[in-house]
Motif scaffolding. Structure first.
Motif, PDB file in Angstrom:
ATOM      1  N   GLN A  95      -1.438   3.911  -7.474  1.00  0.00           N
ATOM      2  CA  GLN A  95      -1.699   3.622  -6.075  1.00  0.00           C
ATOM      3  C   GLN A  95      -1.915   2.121  -5.913  1.00  0.00           C
ATOM      4  O   GLN A  95      -2.233   1.422  -6.875  1.00  0.00           O
ATOM      5  CB  GLN A  95      -2.892   4.415  -5.547  1.00  0.00           C
ATOM      6  N   GLN A  96      -1.736   1.676  -4.674  1.00  0.00           N
ATOM      7  CA  GLN A  96      -2.016   0.284  -4.334  1.00  0.00           C
ATOM      8  C   GLN A  96      -3.064   0.285  -3.230  1.00  0.00           C
ATOM      9  O   GLN A  96      -2.924   0.974  -2.225  1.00  0.00           O
ATOM     10  CB  GLN A  96      -0.757  -0.443  -3.868  1.00  0.00           C
ATOM     11  N   PHE A  97      -4.094  -0.480  -3.441  1.00  0.00           N
ATOM     12  CA  PHE A  97      -5.252  -0.476  -2.556  1.00  0.00           C
ATOM     13  C   PHE A  97      -5.097  -1.514  -1.440  1.00  0.00           C
ATOM     14  O   PHE A  97      -4.215  -2.376  -1.512  1.00  0.00           O
ATOM     15  CB  PHE A  97      -6.511  -0.754  -3.379  1.00  0.00           C
ATOM     16  N   PRO A  98      -5.955  -1.439  -0.400  1.00  0.00           N
ATOM     17  CA  PRO A  98      -5.843  -2.397   0.719  1.00  0.00           C
ATOM     18  C   PRO A  98      -5.910  -3.860   0.281  1.00  0.00           C
ATOM     19  O   PRO A  98      -5.311  -4.718   0.928  1.00  0.00           O
ATOM     20  CB  PRO A  98      -7.027  -2.020   1.617  1.00  0.00           C
ATOM     21  N   GLU A 148      -3.467   0.379  -9.411  1.00  0.00           N
ATOM     22  CA  GLU A 148      -3.920   1.067 -10.618  1.00  0.00           C
ATOM     23  C   GLU A 148      -2.887   2.104 -11.038  1.00  0.00           C
ATOM     24  O   GLU A 148      -2.300   2.779 -10.186  1.00  0.00           O
ATOM     25  CB  GLU A 148      -5.275   1.735 -10.376  1.00  0.00           C
ATOM     26  N   LEU A 149      -2.683   2.177 -12.337  1.00  0.00           N
ATOM     27  CA  LEU A 149      -1.801   3.182 -12.926  1.00  0.00           C
ATOM     28  C   LEU A 149      -2.679   4.118 -13.738  1.00  0.00           C
ATOM     29  O   LEU A 149      -3.377   3.673 -14.646  1.00  0.00           O
ATOM     30  CB  LEU A 149      -0.747   2.515 -13.813  1.00  0.00           C
ATOM     31  N   ASN A 150      -2.673   5.380 -13.366  1.00  0.00           N
ATOM     32  CA  ASN A 150      -3.487   6.382 -14.047  1.00  0.00           C
ATOM     33  C   ASN A 150      -2.608   7.217 -14.955  1.00  0.00           C
ATOM     34  O   ASN A 150      -1.598   7.770 -14.518  1.00  0.00           O
ATOM     35  CB  ASN A 150      -4.164   7.291 -13.019  1.00  0.00           C
ATOM     36  N   LEU A 151      -3.023   7.297 -16.208  1.00  0.00           N
ATOM     37  CA  LEU A 151      -2.273   8.074 -17.194  1.00  0.00           C
ATOM     38  C   LEU A 151      -3.207   9.176 -17.703  1.00  0.00           C
ATOM     39  O   LEU A 151      -4.293   8.880 -18.198  1.00  0.00           O
ATOM     40  CB  LEU A 151      -1.833   7.185 -18.365  1.00  0.00           C
ATOM     41  N   SER A 152      -2.786  10.434 -17.565  1.00  0.00           N
ATOM     42  CA  SER A 152      -3.666  11.526 -17.966  1.00  0.00           C
ATOM     43  C   SER A 152      -2.992  12.409 -19.015  1.00  0.00           C
ATOM     44  O   SER A 152      -1.782  12.298 -19.268  1.00  0.00           O
ATOM     45  CB  SER A 152      -4.060  12.352 -16.748  1.00  0.00           C
ATOM     46  N   SER A 153      -3.814  13.261 -19.621  1.00  0.00           N
ATOM     47  CA  SER A 153      -3.336  14.171 -20.686  1.00  0.00           C
ATOM     48  C   SER A 153      -2.463  13.401 -21.673  1.00  0.00           C
ATOM     49  O   SER A 153      -1.334  13.801 -21.978  1.00  0.00           O
ATOM     50  CB  SER A 153      -2.555  15.341 -20.080  1.00  0.00           C
ATOM     51  N   LEU A 154      -3.009  12.304 -22.158  1.00  0.00           N
ATOM     52  CA  LEU A 154      -2.216  11.382 -22.955  1.00  0.00           C
ATOM     53  C   LEU A 154      -1.669  12.016 -24.228  1.00  0.00           C
ATOM     54  O   LEU A 154      -2.335  12.831 -24.874  1.00  0.00           O
ATOM     55  CB  LEU A 154      -3.044  10.149 -23.292  1.00  0.00           C
ATOM     56  N   GLY A 210       0.776  -1.230   0.000  1.00  0.00           N
ATOM     57  CA  GLY A 210       0.000   0.000   0.000  1.00  0.00           C
ATOM     58  C   GLY A 210       0.810   1.283   0.000  1.00  0.00           C
ATOM     59  O   GLY A 210       0.244   2.362  -0.207  1.00  0.00           O
ATOM     60  N   GLU A 211       2.115   1.181   0.201  1.00  0.00           N
ATOM     61  CA  GLU A 211       2.931   2.394   0.270  1.00  0.00           C
ATOM     62  C   GLU A 211       3.909   2.460  -0.900  1.00  0.00           C
ATOM     63  O   GLU A 211       4.472   1.444  -1.299  1.00  0.00           O
ATOM     64  CB  GLU A 211       3.721   2.426   1.574  1.00  0.00           C
ATOM     65  N   GLU A 212       4.129   3.673  -1.404  1.00  0.00           N
ATOM     66  CA  GLU A 212       5.111   3.842  -2.468  1.00  0.00           C
ATOM     67  C   GLU A 212       6.497   3.529  -1.921  1.00  0.00           C
ATOM     68  O   GLU A 212       6.906   4.041  -0.875  1.00  0.00           O
ATOM     69  CB  GLU A 212       5.062   5.279  -2.976  1.00  0.00           C
TER      70      GLU A 212
END
Lengths: 110, 113
Positions: free
Chosen positions: B67-70, B75-81, B52-54
């Motif tokens: 982020q890593q969930f409990p 999930e890896l979020n990619l924005s403004s592709l 759960g921690e970077e």
């Protein structure tokens, strides 16, 4: 200069040949990994080394920490060994991260 | 099946959009790693999470986040592709941190048009 250098970049061998792929690195490491990537794209972790030698089937990996060098050997090569072989090192200290070599493309022919 | 599940397998999206890539680690593994493989850059380490921690950060752009969930999926979020974000994105997991063998997922192929 890249932190991880592999040689050769490309290698063609005939079935049955003994193959050696080399990896040299310039940073302090806590571990070195050998990965195999097949033409379909999937990646398999072959070995993780921090010292000495490991063997799995026809594959042998060695590492010399003092010389900052590792080799991957394939004995009695087979066409199904055709793949890209990638060396990766896990650095030490605050910059600890995995750094990859550019890979060695191996083609084994009949 | 390696035990590491990545979804979706393929994704085609337009420039400027945002996407989320998902990774479920192998049962029992606490560490998740994200990698990007593009034709011109080869394989690059993006980021690692442990329980759960970077834990470690590589060449991850500010437009990207993870982020890593409990339940340990990540999930890896990619924005403004951008077109240059087109690549294979791999997730890998391991039982601990850093110096153990990894198990890779089959990857998500992202195409930005």
């Amino acid at each position: 200069k890249n932190e991880v250098e592999q040689s050769p970049q490309n290698l063609t061998a005939q079935e049955g040949e003994f193959i050696t792929i080399n990896c040299s690195y310039s940073v302090g490491i806590s571990a070195l990994h050998w990965l195999q990537q097949h033409p379909g794209g999937g990646i398999v972790s072959l070995f993780m080394l921090s010292s000495g030698k490991k063997k799995h089937g026809r594959l042998i990996a060695t590492i010399n920490i003092q010389e900052k060098h590792s080799s991957l050997h394939i004995t009695a090569s087979h066409p199904r060994d055709s793949a890209v072989y990638i060396c990766a090192v896990w650095g030490t200290g605050t910059a600890s991260k995995l750094t990859f070599g550019t890979g060695t493309r191996l083609q084994v022919t009949l | 099946d390696s035990g590491v599940t990545q979804t979706p397998k393929h994704l085609i999206t337009a420039t400027g959009q945002r996407v989320t890539l998902r990774c479920s680690p192998r049962s029992g593994d606490l560490s998740v790693y994200w990698y990007q493989q593009s034709l011109d850059q080869g394989l690059q380490f993006l980021i690692q999470y442990y329980n759960g921690e970077e834990r470690a950060k590589g060449n991850i752009l500010e437009r990207f986040s993870a982020q890593q969930f409990p339940d340990l999926h990540s999930e890896l979020n990619l924005s403004s592709l951008e077109l240059g974000d087109s690549a294979l994105y791999f997730c890998a997991s391991s039982a601990h941190t850093g110096n153990y063998g990894y198990t890779f997922g089959s990857g998500t192929r992202l195409t930005v048009v």
